[in-house]
Design a protein around this motif. Structure first.
Motif, PDB file in Angstrom:
ATOM      1  N   PHE A  83      16.654  26.222 120.952  1.00  0.00           N
ATOM      2  CA  PHE A  83      15.879  25.179 120.290  1.00  0.00           C
ATOM      3  C   PHE A  83      16.832  24.176 119.647  1.00  0.00           C
ATOM      4  O   PHE A  83      17.656  24.543 118.807  1.00  0.00           O
ATOM      5  N   TYR A  84      16.709  22.916 120.065  1.00  0.00           N
ATOM      6  CA  TYR A  84      17.486  21.844 119.452  1.00  0.00           C
ATOM      7  C   TYR A  84      16.534  20.977 118.634  1.00  0.00           C
ATOM      8  O   TYR A  84      15.384  21.339 118.410  1.00  0.00           O
ATOM      9  N   ASP A  85      17.006  19.826 118.149  1.00  0.00           N
ATOM     10  CA  ASP A  85      16.238  19.039 117.175  1.00  0.00           C
ATOM     11  C   ASP A  85      14.842  18.685 117.658  1.00  0.00           C
ATOM     12  O   ASP A  85      13.856  18.849 116.937  1.00  0.00           O
ATOM     13  N   ARG A  86      14.732  18.171 118.904  1.00  0.00           N
ATOM     14  CA  ARG A  86      13.409  17.767 119.396  1.00  0.00           C
ATOM     15  C   ARG A  86      12.454  18.949 119.443  1.00  0.00           C
ATOM     16  O   ARG A  86      11.281  18.840 119.050  1.00  0.00           O
ATOM     17  N   ALA A  87      12.954  20.071 119.946  1.00  0.00           N
ATOM     18  CA  ALA A  87      12.097  21.254 120.079  1.00  0.00           C
ATOM     19  C   ALA A  87      11.634  21.754 118.717  1.00  0.00           C
ATOM     20  O   ALA A  87      10.472  22.137 118.545  1.00  0.00           O
ATOM     21  N   LEU A  88      12.524  21.759 117.749  1.00  0.00           N
ATOM     22  CA  LEU A  88      12.148  22.212 116.414  1.00  0.00           C
ATOM     23  C   LEU A  88      11.118  21.288 115.791  1.00  0.00           C
ATOM     24  O   LEU A  88      10.158  21.741 115.155  1.00  0.00           O
ATOM     25  N   LYS A  89      11.290  19.981 115.979  1.00  0.00           N
ATOM     26  CA  LYS A  89      10.311  19.028 115.450  1.00  0.00           C
ATOM     27  C   LYS A  89       8.921  19.307 116.004  1.00  0.00           C
ATOM     28  O   LYS A  89       7.928  19.343 115.263  1.00  0.00           O
ATOM     29  N   LEU A  90       8.836  19.476 117.324  1.00  0.00           N
ATOM     30  CA  LEU A  90       7.523  19.668 117.949  1.00  0.00           C
ATOM     31  C   LEU A  90       6.928  21.025 117.593  1.00  0.00           C
ATOM     32  O   LEU A  90       5.718  21.134 117.332  1.00  0.00           O
ATOM     33  N   ALA A  91       7.750  22.072 117.582  1.00  0.00           N
ATOM     34  CA  ALA A  91       7.241  23.402 117.249  1.00  0.00           C
ATOM     35  C   ALA A  91       6.723  23.439 115.816  1.00  0.00           C
ATOM     36  O   ALA A  91       5.649  23.997 115.537  1.00  0.00           O
ATOM     37  N   GLU A  92       7.463  22.833 114.896  1.00  0.00           N
ATOM     38  CA  GLU A  92       7.036  22.845 113.497  1.00  0.00           C
ATOM     39  C   GLU A  92       5.794  21.987 113.271  1.00  0.00           C
ATOM     40  O   GLU A  92       4.982  22.277 112.399  1.00  0.00           O
ATOM     41  N   ALA A  93       5.622  20.962 114.092  1.00  0.00           N
ATOM     42  CA  ALA A  93       4.454  20.083 113.929  1.00  0.00           C
ATOM     43  C   ALA A  93       3.198  20.644 114.583  1.00  0.00           C
ATOM     44  O   ALA A  93       2.091  20.462 114.054  1.00  0.00           O
ATOM     45  N   SER A 189       8.734  19.196 128.709  1.00  0.00           N
ATOM     46  CA  SER A 189      10.078  19.696 128.985  1.00  0.00           C
ATOM     47  C   SER A 189      11.080  18.974 128.096  1.00  0.00           C
ATOM     48  O   SER A 189      11.087  17.744 128.009  1.00  0.00           O
ATOM     49  N   LEU A 190      11.950  19.766 127.460  1.00  0.00           N
ATOM     50  CA  LEU A 190      13.020  19.217 126.627  1.00  0.00           C
ATOM     51  C   LEU A 190      14.374  19.633 127.178  1.00  0.00           C
ATOM     52  O   LEU A 190      15.334  19.846 126.437  1.00  0.00           O
ATOM     53  N   VAL A 191      14.451  19.732 128.496  1.00  0.00           N
ATOM     54  CA  VAL A 191      15.660  20.205 129.156  1.00  0.00           C
ATOM     55  C   VAL A 191      16.618  19.053 129.461  1.00  0.00           C
ATOM     56  O   VAL A 191      17.821  19.168 129.290  1.00  0.00           O
ATOM     57  N   GLY A 192      16.109  17.917 129.904  1.00  0.00           N
ATOM     58  CA  GLY A 192      16.953  16.788 130.290  1.00  0.00           C
ATOM     59  C   GLY A 192      17.257  15.861 129.130  1.00  0.00           C
ATOM     60  O   GLY A 192      17.033  16.179 127.958  1.00  0.00           O
ATOM     61  N   ILE A 208       2.344  13.582 120.192  1.00  0.00           N
ATOM     62  CA  ILE A 208       3.698  14.095 120.433  1.00  0.00           C
ATOM     63  C   ILE A 208       4.725  12.978 120.260  1.00  0.00           C
ATOM     64  O   ILE A 208       5.770  13.163 119.614  1.00  0.00           O
ATOM     65  N   GLU A 209       4.430  11.819 120.826  1.00  0.00           N
ATOM     66  CA  GLU A 209       5.360  10.694 120.733  1.00  0.00           C
ATOM     67  C   GLU A 209       5.553  10.244 119.286  1.00  0.00           C
ATOM     68  O   GLU A 209       6.650   9.814 118.893  1.00  0.00           O
ATOM     69  N   ALA A 210       4.504  10.356 118.477  1.00  0.00           N
ATOM     70  CA  ALA A 210       4.616   9.967 117.070  1.00  0.00           C
ATOM     71  C   ALA A 210       5.596  10.866 116.326  1.00  0.00           C
ATOM     72  O   ALA A 210       6.361  10.390 115.465  1.00  0.00           O
ATOM     73  N   VAL A 211       5.600  12.147 116.646  1.00  0.00           N
ATOM     74  CA  VAL A 211       6.526  13.082 115.993  1.00  0.00           C
ATOM     75  C   VAL A 211       7.950  12.874 116.490  1.00  0.00           C
ATOM     76  O   VAL A 211       8.915  12.887 115.718  1.00  0.00           O
ATOM     77  N   LEU A 212       8.102  12.680 117.818  1.00  0.00           N
ATOM     78  CA  LEU A 212       9.439  12.509 118.386  1.00  0.00           C
ATOM     79  C   LEU A 212      10.032  11.142 118.074  1.00  0.00           C
ATOM     80  O   LEU A 212      11.252  10.985 118.029  1.00  0.00           O
ATOM     81  N   GLY A 213       9.183  10.148 117.923  1.00  0.00           N
ATOM     82  CA  GLY A 213       9.675   8.793 117.750  1.00  0.00           C
ATOM     83  C   GLY A 213      10.214   8.195 119.024  1.00  0.00           C
ATOM     84  O   GLY A 213      11.036   7.269 118.996  1.00  0.00           O
ATOM     85  N   GLU A 214       9.759   8.702 120.165  1.00  0.00           N
ATOM     86  CA  GLU A 214      10.175   8.193 121.475  1.00  0.00           C
ATOM     87  C   GLU A 214       9.082   8.464 122.499  1.00  0.00           C
ATOM     88  O   GLU A 214       8.212   9.309 122.293  1.00  0.00           O
TER      89      GLU A 214
END
Length: 329
Positions: A83-93, A189-192, A208-214
């Protein structure tokens, strides 16, 4: 097959004998149909290759199509994937909830190669369903649980749907009534380098995009080696042929309606099956698979579907309808 009917007032599930019996069945490699907030899942021990093979056999599912592993918490998920930053953001949200994350699989994860279809990635979800999370926790194992239906056919949102498709393959079926979301989880997918939407589902892209900011990249279909469930061109299909974005109705067609303004010829329809008279996309998503089953007129039948907006949960609804309408082998 043994049936366990759950009621909203049921508490302390872990203290019942049938809960322990189901844990034992899963630990022994048996198949159990379990409700989640999205659809009913056909569950087995994800660390047991033979049990996962039983899922593929029961569903008639291609073995190159990976399975989602359900776990009870983010902490448990971190033992199976990086789990890296993006994954943690989405899992926690969004966990627990209708979001599946595809992540690099840890070499130490005991999830079977068959469950991940030989890939170096793993699809993980913490569902909102308390009984699914409790079973994961008390068995101490992730549970592979694709939708509890025959492969390529309409997903089951009630226990009756599951019985019609799979009763001869089940050790237990847990019945908690109709599922609340009604379409499968959204898969990201958060692999690439860029986060990729592999399958729209019960969590809207915009959230999802609102949490990621992308912005999420949208993956296409993949009939050879899909990275996640729900990426095959033809899927979720009734026996009848489907015509989308219908602005008129031919005599003898079943019509799936959205909104109160019906198209020309609707008085000649064999059936009128509403998704949402008030054009509520959440209600439409919850009713989608039930409506497809109700509208099905058989192999020579035809179903017309009124246009559905593409924003919010409409993206997932249109994705399922497009796959249901796709040409079949």
């Amino acid at each position: 097959m043994k049936l366990w009917r759950l009621h909203p007032s049921d508490t302390q599930l872990e203290d019942t004998q049938i809960f322990q019996d189901i844990c034992d069945a899963l630990s022994d490699g048996k198949l159990v149909a379990i409700p989640t907030e999205t659809v009913y899942g056909l569950a087995a021990d994800a660390t047991n290759g033979k049990a996962c093979a039983g899922i593929y056999e029961a569903k008639g599912r291609p073995s190159f199509n990976p399975l989602i592993s359900h776990i009870d918490s983010l902490e448990a998920a971190q033992t199976h994937a990086f789990f890296y930053d993006r994954a943690l953001k989405l899992a926690e949200a969004f966990w627990p909830g209708p979001l599946t994350l595809v992540l690099p699989k840890r070499p130490t994860s005991p999830v079977s190669d068959l469950a991940v279809a030989g890939l170096e990635t793993i699809a993980l979800r913490v569902p909102r369903s308390e009984v699914m999370r409790a079973l994961c926790k008390h068995t101490g194992r992730p549970l592979a649980a694709p939708s509890a239906n025959l492969s390529g056919r309409i997903s089951g949102t009630t226990a009756e749907d599951v019985i019609n498709d799979l009763k001869d393959h089940l050790s237990y079926l847990i019945d908690s009534g109709a599922t609340s979301v009604g379409v499968e989880s959204t898969i990201v997918s958060l692999v690439g380098d860029r986060p990729t939407l592999l399958r729209p589902g019960g969590l809207a892209r915009e959230d999802i995009e609102a949490v990621l900011g992308e912005t999420l990249v949208r993956a296409g279909t993949d009939d050879s080696a899909p990275m996640a469930p729900g990426m095959l061109t033809s899927h979720y299909a009734p026996n009848s042929h489907i015509r989308l974005n219908a602005e008129d109705v031919a005599e003898g067609e079943a019509l799936i309606t959205f909104g109160a303004n019906l198209p020309k010829g609707s008085d000649k329809a064999a059936k009128l099956v509403p998704l949402s008279d008030s054009e509520d996309l959440t209600e439409a998503a919850a009713r989608l698979f039930t409506a497809l089953r109700q509208a099905d007129l058989g192999e020579n039948g035809k179903i017309a579907v009124m246009p559905i907006p593409h924003h919010g949960l409409g993206e997932a609804i249109n994705d399922r309808l497009a796959r249901a309408a796709a040409p079949r082998d």
